[in-house]
Design an enzyme around this catalytic site. Structure first.
Site, PDB file in Angstrom:
ATOM      1  N   ARG A 110       0.877  -1.177   0.000  1.00  0.00           N
ATOM      2  CA  ARG A 110       0.000   0.000   0.000  1.00  0.00           C
ATOM      3  C   ARG A 110       0.909   1.220   0.000  1.00  0.00           C
ATOM      4  O   ARG A 110       1.605   1.493   0.984  1.00  0.00           O
ATOM      5  CB  ARG A 110      -0.884  -0.025   1.251  1.00  0.00           C
ATOM      6  CG  ARG A 110      -1.962   1.066   1.315  1.00  0.00           C
ATOM      7  CD  ARG A 110      -2.753   0.848   2.603  1.00  0.00           C
ATOM      8  NE  ARG A 110      -3.831   1.788   2.802  1.00  0.00           N
ATOM      9  CZ  ARG A 110      -5.098   1.585   2.466  1.00  0.00           C
ATOM     10  NH1 ARG A 110      -5.445   0.455   1.866  1.00  0.00           N
ATOM     11  NH2 ARG A 110      -6.020   2.495   2.707  1.00  0.00           N
ATOM     12  N   HIS A 137      -7.223   0.820  -6.706  1.00  0.00           N
ATOM     13  CA  HIS A 137      -7.503   0.044  -5.495  1.00  0.00           C
ATOM     14  C   HIS A 137      -8.244  -1.236  -5.910  1.00  0.00           C
ATOM     15  O   HIS A 137      -9.431  -1.398  -5.656  1.00  0.00           O
ATOM     16  CB  HIS A 137      -8.354   0.878  -4.537  1.00  0.00           C
ATOM     17  CG  HIS A 137      -8.340   0.403  -3.115  1.00  0.00           C
ATOM     18  ND1 HIS A 137      -7.683  -0.747  -2.710  1.00  0.00           N
ATOM     19  CD2 HIS A 137      -8.919   0.915  -1.994  1.00  0.00           C
ATOM     20  CE1 HIS A 137      -7.853  -0.902  -1.401  1.00  0.00           C
ATOM     21  NE2 HIS A 137      -8.593   0.081  -0.955  1.00  0.00           N
ATOM     22  N   GLN A 140     -10.323  -3.549  -3.359  1.00  0.00           N
ATOM     23  CA  GLN A 140     -11.584  -2.945  -2.942  1.00  0.00           C
ATOM     24  C   GLN A 140     -12.636  -3.119  -4.032  1.00  0.00           C
ATOM     25  O   GLN A 140     -13.790  -3.451  -3.750  1.00  0.00           O
ATOM     26  CB  GLN A 140     -11.396  -1.470  -2.632  1.00  0.00           C
ATOM     27  CG  GLN A 140     -12.675  -0.745  -2.231  1.00  0.00           C
ATOM     28  CD  GLN A 140     -13.234  -1.219  -0.911  1.00  0.00           C
ATOM     29  OE1 GLN A 140     -12.578  -1.104   0.116  1.00  0.00           O
ATOM     30  NE2 GLN A 140     -14.441  -1.752  -0.929  1.00  0.00           N
ATOM     31  N   ASP A 235     -16.998   8.162  -2.221  1.00  0.00           N
ATOM     32  CA  ASP A 235     -15.760   8.031  -1.460  1.00  0.00           C
ATOM     33  C   ASP A 235     -15.455   9.408  -0.861  1.00  0.00           C
ATOM     34  O   ASP A 235     -16.074  10.405  -1.231  1.00  0.00           O
ATOM     35  CB  ASP A 235     -14.631   7.579  -2.392  1.00  0.00           C
ATOM     36  CG  ASP A 235     -13.361   7.166  -1.654  1.00  0.00           C
ATOM     37  OD1 ASP A 235     -13.377   7.085  -0.412  1.00  0.00           O
ATOM     38  OD2 ASP A 235     -12.344   6.928  -2.337  1.00  0.00           O
ATOM     39  N   CYS A 275     -16.428   2.912   0.326  1.00  0.00           N
ATOM     40  CA  CYS A 275     -15.298   2.063   0.695  1.00  0.00           C
ATOM     41  C   CYS A 275     -14.754   2.350   2.092  1.00  0.00           C
ATOM     42  O   CYS A 275     -13.893   1.605   2.576  1.00  0.00           O
ATOM     43  CB  CYS A 275     -14.200   2.161  -0.356  1.00  0.00           C
ATOM     44  SG  CYS A 275     -13.650   3.838  -0.709  1.00  0.00           S
ATOM     45  N   ARG A 303     -14.096  -7.549   1.747  1.00  0.00           N
ATOM     46  CA  ARG A 303     -12.653  -7.426   1.541  1.00  0.00           C
ATOM     47  C   ARG A 303     -11.948  -8.702   1.993  1.00  0.00           C
ATOM     48  O   ARG A 303     -11.016  -9.185   1.321  1.00  0.00           O
ATOM     49  CB  ARG A 303     -12.102  -6.221   2.337  1.00  0.00           C
ATOM     50  CG  ARG A 303     -12.539  -4.863   1.841  1.00  0.00           C
ATOM     51  CD  ARG A 303     -11.987  -4.556   0.460  1.00  0.00           C
ATOM     52  NE  ARG A 303     -10.538  -4.662   0.418  1.00  0.00           N
ATOM     53  CZ  ARG A 303      -9.695  -3.697   0.826  1.00  0.00           C
ATOM     54  NH1 ARG A 303     -10.170  -2.548   1.299  1.00  0.00           N
ATOM     55  NH2 ARG A 303      -8.396  -3.851   0.740  1.00  0.00           N
TER      56      ARG A 303
END
Length: 320
Positions: A110, A137, A140, A235, A275, A303
């Site tokens: 990440r 991402h 996700q 988001d 998310c 996830r």
């Protein structure tokens, strides 16, 4: 029980740096494997395998879900926090990746720049997974797709003709949703204020993946974006590393909150996704995130299941 093994065989030992690293059948197969793992229909043993986490950005769901996913597969996770390793003191990626390949069986990374992730994958001899970069991402977006399937069906064509509408910053999340949506035959609309649209290169890539079977649209009106949509997604307006722009972004995104009025524009069957972490009263209202249409916490749980499926696939636990 449908076996997802055949489409996934080519992924063994490989990397997942982008949602576009998968094709449509592989995406569906990963989601089917995730469904089977979630329901208990399938168990996979990765005992003795070790996943390394290199997280240069803060994380709750990604970190915990990877650790728990590996534990449920019988493996272990080591947290390679840059603050307490040489990674954070400027050791070259080429050296770090080659050394960690001698200790670990996979790396989940990440970080900020997609280029750094690509460098890790180049130098590592083990699978490298994108656990979030500024560009994408993908993990996700896979969890989002599983959540959408749970509402609209798991069949290979059940998502065809559905519209996923994303309202907000054209960020890494918007990019991966376009790519995964295209692979699954969904129409994807990205609605963003002027100056905050997604990358034109990723839009072009998503349209190429869609191949005319579905549409990828970029709009500048939240109501037009949401109208008739089956999935409404948002988001945060300022992602990690953009905190200094918070006040400016709040002004730019005025009128873009996913609230009850915007939800009313969507299809009556619509679900709401975010998310997380969420700022109630900014990009989403408290009433919507806690309302009947919300699948936000199912989405967060998923996830775990898609990352179990991904780890099992990349580490050879799925079988021939």
């Amino acid at each position: 029980m449908v076996s997802p093994s055949a489409p996934l065989a080519a992924l063994r030992g490989g990397d997942l740096l982008s949602s576009a690293d998968l094709d449509g059948p592989q995406t569906l197969a990963l989601l089917e494997l995730a469904r089977q793992l979630k329901s208990g229909e399938r168990r996979i043993d990765l005992s003795g395998r070790v996943l390394g986490l290199i997280f240069s950005k803060a994380s709750t769901r990604t970190r915990v879900s990877f650790i728990v996913a590996m534990a449920r597969l019988g493996g272990q996770t080591i947290d390679l926090n840059p603050a307490v390793t040489q990674v954070g003191r400027g050791e070259p990626i080429a050296d770090t990746a080659r050394v960690l390949s001698r200790y670990c069986d996979a790396l989940a990374i990440r970080t900020f720049a997609q280029e750094d992730l690509v460098d890790y994958a180049h130098w590592a001899s083990i699978p490298v997974i994108n656990a979030l970069t500024d560009l994408e991402h993908p993990c996700q977006a896979l969890a989002d797709a599983l959540t959408i399937q749970e509402r609209f069906g798991h069949g290979p064509t059940d998502l065809h003709g559905l519209t996923l509408a994303y309202v907000g910053d054209g960020n890494n999340m918007a990019h991966s949703l376009m790519l995964v949506g295209a692979l699954l035959g969904m129409d994807v609309r990205i609605g963003s204020p002027d100056g905050f649209a997604p990358s034109p290169a990723v839009v072009s890539q998503a349209r190429s993946l869609a191949g005319g079977r579905s549409s990828i649209s970029v709009l500048q009106d939240p109501v037009a974006t949401a109208r008739g949509a089956h999935v409404l997604y948002t988001d945060v307006w300022a992602s990690m590393g953009q905190e200094e722009e918070q006040a400016q972004r709040e002004r730019a995104f005025a009128g873009w909150c996913l609230d009850e009025d915007l939800l009313a524009e969507a299809d009556p069957r619509a679900i709401v996704l975010h998310c997380l972490p969420a700022h109630r009263g900014e990009e989403i209202s408290a009433g919507v995130i806690e309302g009947a249409a919300s699948r936000v916490f199912d989405q967060a749980e998923n996830r775990l299941h898609v990352q179990q499926a991904l780890l099992a696939t990349l580490l050879g636990g799925v079988g021939d």
